[in-house]
Design a protein around this motif. Structure first.
Motif, PDB file in Angstrom:
ATOM      1  N   ARG A   1       0.831  -1.208   0.000  1.00 16.60           N
ATOM      2  CA  ARG A   1       0.000   0.000   0.000  1.00 16.60           C
ATOM      3  C   ARG A   1       0.862   1.252   0.000  1.00 16.60           C
ATOM      4  NH1 ARG A   1      -3.174  -0.719   5.020  1.00 16.60           N
ATOM      5  NH2 ARG A   1      -1.907  -2.559   5.375  1.00 16.60           N
ATOM      6  N   PHE A   2       1.952   1.223   0.720  1.00 17.30           N
ATOM      7  CA  PHE A   2       2.808   2.409   0.731  1.00 17.30           C
ATOM      8  C   PHE A   2       3.344   2.694  -0.672  1.00 17.30           C
ATOM      9  CE2 PHE A   2       6.914   4.456   0.784  1.00 17.30           C
ATOM     10  CZ  PHE A   2       6.640   5.586   1.514  1.00 17.30           C
ATOM     11  N   SER A   3       3.905   1.660  -1.305  1.00 15.24           N
ATOM     12  CA  SER A   3       4.492   1.878  -2.636  1.00 15.24           C
ATOM     13  C   SER A   3       3.444   2.394  -3.605  1.00 15.24           C
ATOM     14  CB  SER A   3       5.076   0.586  -3.200  1.00 15.24           C
ATOM     15  OG  SER A   3       5.802  -0.079  -2.231  1.00 15.24           O
ATOM     16  N   THR A   4       2.273   1.806  -3.553  1.00 12.88           N
ATOM     17  CA  THR A   4       1.257   2.151  -4.537  1.00 12.88           C
ATOM     18  C   THR A   4       0.606   3.494  -4.233  1.00 12.88           C
ATOM     19  OG1 THR A   4       0.825  -0.190  -4.633  1.00 12.88           O
ATOM     20  CG2 THR A   4      -0.771   1.236  -5.704  1.00 12.88           C
ATOM     21  N   GLU A   5       0.207   3.668  -2.975  1.00 11.38           N
ATOM     22  CA  GLU A   5      -0.589   4.853  -2.654  1.00 11.38           C
ATOM     23  C   GLU A   5       0.270   6.079  -2.393  1.00 11.38           C
ATOM     24  OE1 GLU A   5      -2.693   3.560   0.784  1.00 11.38           O
ATOM     25  OE2 GLU A   5      -3.706   1.960  -0.302  1.00 11.38           O
ATOM     26  N   VAL A   6       1.271   5.900  -1.579  1.00  9.09           N
ATOM     27  CA  VAL A   6       2.023   7.073  -1.152  1.00  9.09           C
ATOM     28  C   VAL A   6       3.129   7.401  -2.143  1.00  9.09           C
ATOM     29  CG1 VAL A   6       3.376   8.100   0.692  1.00  9.09           C
ATOM     30  CG2 VAL A   6       1.474   6.596   1.234  1.00  9.09           C
ATOM     31  N   ALA A   7       4.007   6.417  -2.371  1.00 10.16           N
ATOM     32  CA  ALA A   7       5.156   6.709  -3.217  1.00 10.16           C
ATOM     33  C   ALA A   7       4.748   6.822  -4.680  1.00 10.16           C
ATOM     34  CB  ALA A   7       6.213   5.638  -3.040  1.00 10.16           C
ATOM     35  N   GLY A   8       3.707   6.089  -5.077  1.00 15.53           N
ATOM     36  CA  GLY A   8       3.314   6.130  -6.478  1.00 15.53           C
ATOM     37  C   GLY A   8       4.253   5.343  -7.365  1.00 15.53           C
ATOM     38  N   VAL A   9       5.096   4.541  -6.777  1.00 20.34           N
ATOM     39  CA  VAL A   9       5.975   3.680  -7.556  1.00 20.34           C
ATOM     40  C   VAL A   9       5.554   2.265  -7.213  1.00 20.34           C
ATOM     41  CG1 VAL A   9       8.357   3.130  -8.092  1.00 20.34           C
ATOM     42  CG2 VAL A   9       7.774   5.369  -7.205  1.00 20.34           C
ATOM     43  N   GLU A  10       4.789   1.652  -8.105  1.00 18.67           N
ATOM     44  CA  GLU A  10       4.253   0.339  -7.772  1.00 18.67           C
ATOM     45  C   GLU A  10       5.342  -0.700  -7.938  1.00 18.67           C
ATOM     46  OE1 GLU A  10      -0.067  -0.100  -9.038  1.00 18.67           O
ATOM     47  OE2 GLU A  10       0.688   1.468 -10.332  1.00 18.67           O
TER      48      GLU A  10
ATOM     49  N   PRO B   1       9.677  18.735  -8.064  1.00 20.97           N
ATOM     50  CA  PRO B   1       9.545  18.587  -6.608  1.00 20.97           C
ATOM     51  C   PRO B   1       9.933  17.208  -6.087  1.00 20.97           C
ATOM     52  CG  PRO B   1       7.387  18.813  -7.678  1.00 20.97           C
ATOM     53  CD  PRO B   1       8.420  19.115  -8.705  1.00 20.97           C
ATOM     54  N   ARG B   2       9.789  16.194  -6.924  1.00 19.68           N
ATOM     55  CA  ARG B   2      10.087  14.860  -6.395  1.00 19.68           C
ATOM     56  C   ARG B   2      11.539  14.761  -5.954  1.00 19.68           C
ATOM     57  NH1 ARG B   2      10.207   9.450  -9.521  1.00 19.68           N
ATOM     58  NH2 ARG B   2      10.569   7.981  -7.833  1.00 19.68           N
ATOM     59  N   PHE B   3      12.441  15.415  -6.688  1.00 19.78           N
ATOM     60  CA  PHE B   3      13.845  15.320  -6.325  1.00 19.78           C
ATOM     61  C   PHE B   3      14.348  16.568  -5.608  1.00 19.78           C
ATOM     62  CE2 PHE B   3      13.319  12.490 -10.015  1.00 19.78           C
ATOM     63  CZ  PHE B   3      13.498  11.299  -9.327  1.00 19.78           C
ATOM     64  N   GLU B   4      13.557  17.610  -5.611  1.00 15.02           N
ATOM     65  CA  GLU B   4      13.988  18.793  -4.869  1.00 15.02           C
ATOM     66  C   GLU B   4      13.531  18.691  -3.427  1.00 15.02           C
ATOM     67  OE1 GLU B   4      13.263  22.657  -6.726  1.00 15.02           O
ATOM     68  OE2 GLU B   4      13.303  21.607  -8.640  1.00 15.02           O
ATOM     69  N   MET B   5      12.293  18.286  -3.230  1.00 15.22           N
ATOM     70  CA  MET B   5      11.736  18.129  -1.887  1.00 15.22           C
ATOM     71  C   MET B   5      10.767  16.960  -1.922  1.00 15.22           C
ATOM     72  SD  MET B   5      10.835  21.940  -0.674  1.00 15.22           S
ATOM     73  CE  MET B   5      11.986  23.266  -0.808  1.00 15.22           C
ATOM     74  N   PRO B   6      11.291  15.767  -1.711  1.00 11.42           N
ATOM     75  CA  PRO B   6      10.453  14.574  -1.883  1.00 11.42           C
ATOM     76  C   PRO B   6       9.178  14.602  -1.054  1.00 11.42           C
ATOM     77  CG  PRO B   6      12.741  13.979  -1.492  1.00 11.42           C
ATOM     78  CD  PRO B   6      12.666  15.454  -1.331  1.00 11.42           C
ATOM     79  N   LEU B   7       9.261  15.163   0.139  1.00 10.58           N
ATOM     80  CA  LEU B   7       8.087  15.105   1.000  1.00 10.58           C
ATOM     81  C   LEU B   7       7.047  16.153   0.613  1.00 10.58           C
ATOM     82  CD1 LEU B   7       7.642  13.251   3.688  1.00 10.58           C
ATOM     83  CD2 LEU B   7       9.728  13.028   2.404  1.00 10.58           C
ATOM     84  N   LEU B   8       7.487  17.172  -0.093  1.00  9.63           N
ATOM     85  CA  LEU B   8       6.523  18.130  -0.622  1.00  9.63           C
ATOM     86  C   LEU B   8       5.789  17.477  -1.790  1.00  9.63           C
ATOM     87  CD1 LEU B   8       7.194  21.842  -1.360  1.00  9.63           C
ATOM     88  CD2 LEU B   8       6.107  20.479  -3.061  1.00  9.63           C
ATOM     89  N   ASN B   9       6.547  16.702  -2.554  1.00 12.54           N
ATOM     90  CA  ASN B   9       5.933  16.041  -3.701  1.00 12.54           C
ATOM     91  C   ASN B   9       4.810  15.104  -3.270  1.00 12.54           C
ATOM     92  OD1 ASN B   9       6.169  15.850  -6.625  1.00 12.54           O
ATOM     93  ND2 ASN B   9       6.549  13.692  -6.213  1.00 12.54           N
ATOM     94  N   LEU B  10       4.973  14.489  -2.091  1.00  5.77           N
ATOM     95  CA  LEU B  10       3.919  13.583  -1.623  1.00  5.77           C
ATOM     96  C   LEU B  10       2.611  14.330  -1.427  1.00  5.77           C
ATOM     97  CD1 LEU B  10       5.564  11.159   0.922  1.00  5.77           C
ATOM     98  CD2 LEU B  10       5.165  10.915  -1.513  1.00  5.77           C
TER      99      LEU B  10
END
Ligand code: SF4
Ligand code: SF4
Ligand code: FES
Ligand code: FES
Lengths: 799, 167
Positions: free
Chosen positions: A154-163, A383-392
């Motif tokens: 669930r984390f990979s799919t929902e949060v990270a978006g990298v299934e 944003p994913r690589f500048e501020m990963p947690l902002l991208n979330l």
């Protein structure tokens, strides 16, 4: 609103709340494995069963919404028996691994087995075994221990978006793991899997067999690696940091950390400066000296020239507010020079004459609110690589239906849904925004611009994000003003919503607040005279006009810095370096003052929302190295005017007097400071800046865009072995069109030349790169020398 | 960190592509991924009777899903073969009805005549022998399936005959 009774205590909650959540808000802990507050409900572990009156069987509390009048028991006989049954089943196939398991001591299964489980197993057959996987440098697997809670999936799919994780096969053959032929995990958030996994199936590889959880002392801290400022817990033992874990903070990082925040610390002990060094009066290579000798020398160098001939540059990454404040105080009031800056990669300094205010420089939409955005516009931002947690947060917004629009030289690997990209040649961004601005009123123009305008016109909660590329763009100020102008035309915006956001790197926000810029004093006070900016300082020292250059915490491996410093040294400028890491460029300076890094000293970090947070000391640095502000303090004793603070408390108070955000009463109150509390609003009423010509697009012109590699953009992360392993192969991305023109086949090695420098690199043909643009990582192309004014124009040859 | 160059994956033939269009039409457009199972089936037929990692990756790209999602489905159902199978995929039912009618002897006869045991593929790549659950032909138990064809009312002798007649 339903009212229910849990264990004889009454509570009223919002409709739709689950029994689990209601119990948690009462402080009642219901044992659970698959439930996670930041993930969707799976309801598959069955550990959270409770008894509800009038229901014949136990129910799973994590998935059962509350009803008015429910009477719930979390510890009745029925519940205890059900739990024991679930535990027995879970333990059937679980190995007796606790003594050799990294999770031992902090394992839910272990704890619950002790608390609720049966005291012996009745299972007589063979336990099943499951193969392990190589998931890359962050995660170590021991899949026999997996209890199929599916949190990692669930984390990979929902949060990270990298299934990347899934449940394969079925029934008792079910295994949790990646797809066959998978590579290492690429989510930049992989470390969270280990933290999520309730058992020892997924562990942190660098921490594997290093220590036991209970031996480590746990210190709360703040991550310094980007301007999100995630809350962390630093686990250490005997003066060594073993791992960094996340600390829940719903308004900043939720429950997560990115892999850089988790493992870049490994680099903190590598290549450190141990003792003060200096070039002897007679010349030659540096020699070790005592602190007194080094400081006397620095004082002599500075006093030997006019104050105006001294300039200071500070790095924005890795510097706490303490040393930033002391640094500007030292230069301005002890030395008496106005020349200081921290914006080393900036190309456009034109707004310095206005100059900008706090709200202009940082986020104005709190991270937490970004989730609610309904249209996101990324201007030169990744944003994913500048501020990963902002991208979330942006990802959540996009999952909730927000449209995402990106303007920049490249496609994004952003894991954002509904993404529309306007990929333009570097230099044409302003032009595009102008068209959007025009389309806001006329509703006419190129299709892409009209689409942007339409989206913005409808948007109630738009978010504009100026990213690193836009901030360091030669036309940065024009872009910024255009964004403001475009936003000003948005009419449907909710009252109180501010969608203007500018990303900031490292502790850049702290440097601005505390006045490490030539145009403003600490607390954004006006100055009588503006000093030289970073660019001018570099240039003037290369001309020998600046005779002493004081550097604090600069990245001495940055291409731009190295090149300028070489020129300055050539011109006879004396260079003093105060910092923590050794590099070839450090060997060439006149005096080296070894400082400490984050985690070895108290540092005050200001995040992108302007929240000021303090992080403490966890370990001791090299014996001879000193806390940075104390070095400056000691140095000031050699001048007529000393820095007026003798201890941290006094320094913090001084900072607090300059800027209310730094008031120790606020910072150390234990509360998380308010986000985007910038006081006076944006600088308004500015013209959109002069029309800048989009540079001529000649056929042969090739622009090289250098991006810092996510995993190796700071001296510390570069030295971390996990970061190095994570950093992919270095390649050059080139469009299909360009590849054809140069007869390049993917994988060919090519040679790029620029201003007489050259590098060789392997190419990857990437259709989403614009023709005329090459994309490379800064670290791989160090030899090319940095960008100074515009973009790097290069020529390309196939080898 | 960023995806590397596209690998050389297998591709559907034009005829197969036409079939996929038909399959997609069976599902509402917003549930396009529902077509995954028939498409995997098609892929299995197209690419030699089994789903290799490359095929799974291709189907994933084709369906715009991530490979793990496709692999989850492919591994959940036993009728998708994740290992290469022989030219003849011999699937003997050993579920309750067939078992009561002595499917054990059928398995034994097959193992003897094909010189492989259950789960194996013969060296010449002609046969793969597999045990399967109820194939819905209990009335005529015991039974087996060779590729798409059912053979029912079996005896050990009959089985040897059936195998012998295969081209
Ligand atoms: S690996 Fe851990 S997190 Fe993933 S399903 Fe298994 S127990 Fe849960
Ligand atoms: S997102 Fe930024 S602050 Fe958070 S862990 Fe990563 S580097 Fe640290
Ligand atoms: S926590 Fe409720 S079923 Fe797992
Ligand atoms: S049990 Fe064999 S076909 Fe049903």
């Amino acid at each position: 609103m339903p009212t229910l009774i849990i264990d004889d205590r009454e509570i009223t909650v919002k409709p739709g709340t689950t029994i689990m959540e209601a119990a948690r808000s009462l402080g009642i802990e219901i044992p659970h494995f698959c439930y996670h507050p930041s993930l969707s409900i799976a309801g598959n572990c069955r550990m959270c069963m409770v008894e509800v009156e009038k229901m014949p069987k136990p129910v799973i509390s994590c998935a059962m919404p509350v009803n008015d009048g429910m009477v719930v028991r979390t510890n009745s006989e029925m519940v205890v028996k059900a739990r024991r049954g679930v535990m027995e089943f879970l333990l059937i196939n679980h190995p007796l691994d606790c003594p050799v398991c990294d999770q031992g001591g902090e394992c839910k299964l272990q704890d619950y087995a002790v608390k609720y489980g049966p005291d012996r197993s009745r299972f007589q057959d063979k336990k099943r075994t499951v193969p392990n996987y190589d998931l890359g440098p962050v995660i170590e697997t021991e899949m026999n221990r997996c209890i199929h809670c599916t949190r990692c999936i669930r984390f990979s799919t929902e949060v990270a978006g990298v299934e990347e994780m899934g449940a394969i096969f079925r029934g008792d053959h079910m295994k949790v793991g990646p797809c066959p032929g998978h590579g290492p995990l690429t989510s930049v958030l992989a470390g969270n899997l280990a933290e999520l996994c309730p058992v020892g199936a997924l562990n942190l590889k660098p921490f594997h067999f290093q220590a036991r959880g209970w031996e480590l002392s746990k210190t709360e801290g703040i991550c310094e690696h980007c301007a999100v400022g995630c809350h962390i817990r630093v686990d250490s033992m005997e003066n060594r940091i073993y791992r960094i874990m996340s600390r829940q903070c719903s308004s900043i990082n939720l429950d997560w950390l990115c892999d850089k925040g988790r493992f870049a610390f490994e680099g903190m002990t590598e290549g450190r400066l141990q003792v003060p060094m200096m070039v002897p009066e007679s010349g030659g290579p540096q020699v070790e000296v005592t602190w007194n000798q080094a400081l006397d020398r620095v004082a002599a160098l500075i006093q030997g020239v006019a104050p105006e001939e001294v300039a200071g540059l500070a790095g924005s990454w890795g510097q706490g507010g303490e040393e930033l404040y002391a640094f500007q105080d030292f230069l301005r009031h002890v030395v008496g020079t106005p020349h200081l800056d921290h914006r080393l990669l900036r190309k456009d300094f034109s707004p310095d004459s206005i100059p900008l205010l706090r709200a202009d420089l940082m986020l104005n939409t709190p991270l937490q609110d970004m989730e609610r955005a309904d249209a996101v516009f990324l201007i030169g931002a990744g944003p994913r690589f500048e501020m990963p947690l902002l991208n979330l947060r942006l990802r959540k917004a996009s999952l909730n239906g927000a449209s995402v629009w990106s303007l920049g030289p490249r496609h994004l690997l952003s894991k954002l849904e509904n993404l529309e990209e306007a990929i333009v040649l570097p230099g044409e961004e302003a032009d595009f925004l102008r068209k959007v601005l025009n389309a806001m009123t006329t509703r006419r123009g190129p299709k892409a611009a009209v689409a942007w305008a339409n989206a913005l016109r409808k948007a109630q909660r738009p978010v504009f994000l100026l990213g690193r590329f836009a901030v360091n763009h030669p036309n940065a100020e024009t872009l910024r003003r255009l964004v403001l102008a475009v936003l000003g035309k948005a009419e449907a915006v909710e009252p109180g919503w501010n969608g203007y956001n500018r990303m900031i790197s490292g502790n850049g926000a702290g440097a601005h607040d505390l006045g490490v810029v030539p145009q403003r004093g600490p607390g954004y006070t006006k100055l009588g005279r503006r000093g030289m900016n970073a660019r001018e300082i570099f240039e003037q020292s290369a001309l020998g006009k600046i005779k002493v250059l004081f550097l604090m915490g600069l990245d001495m491996e940055s291409d731009t810095v190295v090149e300028y410093l070489a020129a300055a040294a050539q011109a006879g400028t004396k260079i003093i370096f105060q910092g923590a890491f050794h590099s070839a460029a450090v060997d060439k300076v006149d005096v080296v003052l070894p400082g400490l890094v984050h985690g070895e000293k108290f540092s005050t970090l200001t995040n992108c929302e302007g929240r000021v947070q303090r992080s403490g000391r966890v370990v001791h640095g090299p014996i001879m190295a000193k806390e940075d502000w104390r070095i400056l303090r000691a140095l000031s004793q050699r001048f007529p005017q000393e820095l007026p603070y003798d201890n941290l408390q006094e320094l913090w108070e001084a900072m607090g007097r300059e800027d209310r955000h730094y008031d120790p009463a606020v910072v150390d109150s234990g509360e998380i400071p308010k986000a985007c509390d910038h006081g006076v609003g944006l600088t308004e009423g500015l013209e959109c800046g002069a029309e800048v010509d989009a540079e001529e697009n000649e056929t042969d012109r090739l622009v090289l865009i250098l991006e810092p590699s996510f995993y190796r953009d700071t001296p510390m992360s570069r030295r971390s072995s996990t970061m190095t392993k994570l950093d992919g192969v270095e390649v050059l991305r080139i469009s299909g069109k360009e590849a054809k023109k140069h007869k390049i086949v993917a994988g060919d090695r090519v040679c790029i030349e620029c201003n007489g420098h050259r590098v060789e690199v392997r190419t990857v043909v990437d259709e989403r790169v614009k023709g005329g643009v090459l994309l490379g990582t800064r670290e791989a192309m160090r030899e090319l020398g940095g960008e100074k004014d515009g973009f790097l124009q290069v020529t390309l040859k196939v080898l | 960190m960023e995806p590397e160059i596209q690998k050389n994956l297998p591709r559907f033939s034009p005829e197969a592509l036409e079939k996929t269009e038909k399959i997609f039409k069976r599902y509402p457009p917003e549930y396009r991924e529902a077509a995954l199972m028939p498409i995997l089936h098609l892929a299995q037929r197209e690419f030699g009777g089994w789903l290799s990692a490359e095929v799974i990756e291709y189907v994933a790209g084709f369906m715009n899903l991530s490979p793990i999602r496709v692999y989850e489905v492919a591994s959940f159902y036993t009728m998708y073969n994740l290992k290469q199978v022989g030219r003849y995929h011999v699937q003997v039912c050993t579920n309750i009805s067939c078992w009561l009618c002595d499917s054990d002897s059928i398995v034994k006869a097959l193992e003897k005549c094909l010189k492989i045991s259950v789960g194996q593929t013969s060296e010449d790549g002609r046969f793969t022998l597999a045990e399967v659950e109820c194939l819905g032909a209990c009335v005529n138990a015991p039974m087996l399936q060779i590729n798409d064809d059912y053979h029912e009312h079996l005896t050990p002798e009959k089985v040897v005959g059936i195998i012998g007649q295969l081209p």
